[in-house]
Design a protein around this motif. Structure first.
Motif, PDB file in Angstrom:
ATOM      1  N   PRO A 157       0.730  -1.327  -0.446  1.00 14.80           N
ATOM      2  CA  PRO A 157      -0.392  -0.142  -0.371  1.00 14.80           C
ATOM      3  C   PRO A 157       0.821   1.575   0.082  1.00 14.80           C
ATOM      4  O   PRO A 157       0.637   2.193  -0.376  1.00 14.80           O
ATOM      5  CB  PRO A 157      -0.873  -0.156   1.366  1.00 14.80           C
ATOM      6  N   VAL A 158       2.228   0.848   0.431  1.00 16.24           N
ATOM      7  CA  VAL A 158       3.081   2.501   0.181  1.00 16.24           C
ATOM      8  C   VAL A 158       3.606   2.800  -0.591  1.00 16.24           C
ATOM      9  O   VAL A 158       4.678   2.966  -0.423  1.00 16.24           O
ATOM     10  CB  VAL A 158       3.747   2.818   1.692  1.00 16.24           C
ATOM     11  N   GLY A 159       3.972   1.342  -1.679  1.00 17.45           N
ATOM     12  CA  GLY A 159       4.578   1.527  -3.054  1.00 17.45           C
ATOM     13  C   GLY A 159       5.893   0.878  -2.972  1.00 17.45           C
ATOM     14  O   GLY A 159       6.706   1.079  -3.936  1.00 17.45           O
ATOM     15  N   ALA A 160       6.105   0.037  -1.751  1.00 16.10           N
ATOM     16  CA  ALA A 160       7.036  -0.679  -2.093  1.00 16.10           C
ATOM     17  C   ALA A 160       6.038  -2.107  -3.323  1.00 16.10           C
ATOM     18  O   ALA A 160       5.785  -2.412  -2.972  1.00 16.10           O
ATOM     19  CB  ALA A 160       7.272  -2.258  -0.339  1.00 16.10           C
ATOM     20  N   GLN A 161       7.692  -2.184  -4.112  1.00 13.45           N
ATOM     21  CA  GLN A 161       7.556  -3.076  -5.283  1.00 13.45           C
ATOM     22  C   GLN A 161       8.602  -4.193  -5.754  1.00 13.45           C
ATOM     23  O   GLN A 161       9.421  -4.407  -4.852  1.00 13.45           O
ATOM     24  CB  GLN A 161       7.294  -2.086  -6.426  1.00 13.45           C
ATOM     25  N   GLY A 162       7.526  -5.121  -5.816  1.00 14.22           N
ATOM     26  CA  GLY A 162       8.845  -6.604  -6.397  1.00 14.22           C
ATOM     27  C   GLY A 162       9.255  -7.344  -5.906  1.00 14.22           C
ATOM     28  O   GLY A 162       8.651  -7.154  -4.568  1.00 14.22           O
ATOM     29  N   LEU A 163      10.180  -7.882  -5.733  1.00 15.41           N
ATOM     30  CA  LEU A 163      10.039  -9.067  -5.223  1.00 15.41           C
ATOM     31  C   LEU A 163      10.751  -8.760  -3.897  1.00 15.41           C
ATOM     32  O   LEU A 163      10.719  -9.664  -2.658  1.00 15.41           O
ATOM     33  CB  LEU A 163      11.697 -10.005  -5.787  1.00 15.41           C
ATOM     34  N   MET A 164      11.726  -7.836  -3.551  1.00 12.46           N
ATOM     35  CA  MET A 164      12.463  -7.396  -2.753  1.00 12.46           C
ATOM     36  C   MET A 164      11.757  -6.388  -1.577  1.00 12.46           C
ATOM     37  O   MET A 164      12.018  -5.541  -0.626  1.00 12.46           O
ATOM     38  CB  MET A 164      13.782  -7.057  -2.701  1.00 12.46           C
ATOM     39  N   ALA A 261       6.367   3.173   5.439  1.00 13.49           N
ATOM     40  CA  ALA A 261       7.334   3.519   4.658  1.00 13.49           C
ATOM     41  C   ALA A 261       8.699   3.713   5.046  1.00 13.49           C
ATOM     42  O   ALA A 261       9.054   3.360   6.514  1.00 13.49           O
ATOM     43  CB  ALA A 261       6.809   4.927   3.942  1.00 13.49           C
ATOM     44  N   PRO A 262       9.438   3.127   4.871  1.00 15.74           N
ATOM     45  CA  PRO A 262      10.827   3.355   5.330  1.00 15.74           C
ATOM     46  C   PRO A 262      11.012   5.480   5.902  1.00 15.74           C
ATOM     47  O   PRO A 262      10.760   6.002   5.416  1.00 15.74           O
ATOM     48  CB  PRO A 262      12.360   3.160   4.495  1.00 15.74           C
ATOM     49  N   LEU A 263      11.492   4.705   6.833  1.00 14.37           N
ATOM     50  CA  LEU A 263      11.836   6.105   8.062  1.00 14.37           C
ATOM     51  C   LEU A 263      13.313   6.683   8.036  1.00 14.37           C
ATOM     52  O   LEU A 263      14.068   5.868   6.939  1.00 14.37           O
ATOM     53  CB  LEU A 263      11.251   5.636   9.314  1.00 14.37           C
TER      54      LEU A 263
END
Length: 286
Positions: A157-164, A261-263
């Motif tokens: 939902p926050v935009g992290a994409q793909g395998l990793m 999301a990463p901080l």
């Protein structure tokens, strides 16, 4: 001479005439065929000589012939042939892998219900990039397993994409050398970028466990929801598989696709989910 004698004589003459006619026709056919083949041979030699002297004509002829053959295939199969399509496939034969890597690929294939061929390509890449970055390849594979369950098209939902599950918007600079952000959906590219981010997180945090918290975006949260423990547990299982030990298969729950999301990597109070666009400038690991 009697009438019967005349008939016999006429029959003999007719037979002789037929034999002569047949012989003449056969000789003529032979001459025509011989000369025709000779002319065909000369024509072939001349054509080959011309093609040798004019590569452009040869290429045009080959292209026309290939076009004709492809048109026949399209008509017969209803599909447009594309022989180089296999070059785009992220797949390898697990039987071609070293024994240790093949064991890992087969185990992951069964556990995550993914075909062994694409997993074999990812396992081989993980071992290669692990050798270069000094990271355990089974750790890299464990991160992939927990993050996406080996779904190369996963998105959080926050935009992290793909395998990793790389935050593509935050790490867009890392995709520039691969042609842009859409490369996040190329499995091998996502793996390479994800490993780079993971390596930076571990270096910045100072330990593997803390680095995993950085990676999932929980560096300054009270806890990471068990993320690090899940990765380390899968890492341990994969190490056992790689060493040849039997490890029970337990079908995993839904992959822990990140919801935060990463901080920023600077000290500060615990924070909740962050807007990736606002975080992009702050999340800059050395």
């Amino acid at each position: 001479m009697t009438a019967s004698g005349e008939v016999v004589r006429g029959t003999a003459m007719l037979a002789q005439g037929l034999r002569t006619f047949t012989a003449d026709v056969g000789e003529g056919f032979f001459e025509i065929t011989h000369n025709g083949l000779a002319l065909l041979g000369v024509a072939v030699v001349l054509a080959l000589s011309t093609l040798a002297a004019r590569p452009d004509l040869r290429q045009a002829g080959e292209a026309q012939l290939m076009g004709w053959l492809q048109a026949r295939q399209v008509a017969a199969l209803g599909l447009v042939p594309e022989l180089d399509a296999i070059d785009r496939a992220t797949a390898a034969n697990p039987k071609d892998l070293p024994k240790q890597q093949a064991a890992v690929a087969y185990w992951l294939s069964k556990k995550y219900r993914v075909a062994p061929e694409p997993l074999s390509a990812l396992v081989a890449e993980a071992y290669e990039i692990g050798r270069r970055t000094k990271l355990d390849p089974t750790l890299i594979l464990a991160v992939m397993a927990v993050e996406s369950g080996f779904n190369p098209f996963a998105q959080s939902p926050v935009g992290a994409q793909g395998l990793m599950q790389v935050m593509t918007g935050v790490h867009s600079d890392k995709y520039e050398v691969f042609g842009g952000k859409l490369a996040a959906f190329d499995p091998v590219t996502n793996l390479r970028v994800g490993v780079k981010v993971l390596q930076e997180c571990i270096q910045r945090a100072g330990s593997l466990h803390a680095g995993l918290k950085f990676y999932v975006g929980a560096a300054h949260l009270p806890d990471d929801g068990g993320y690090a423990e899940k990765v380390l547990a899968e890492h341990g299982r994969l190490q056992q598989v790689a060493s040849g030990r039997p490890v029970p298969l337990v079908t995993p729950a839904t992959p822990a696709i990140r919801t935060v999301a990463p901080l920023p990597a600077t000290p500060g109070p615990a924070q909740g989910p962050a807007d990736p666009e606002k975080v992009a400038a702050a999340f800059s690991l050395p």
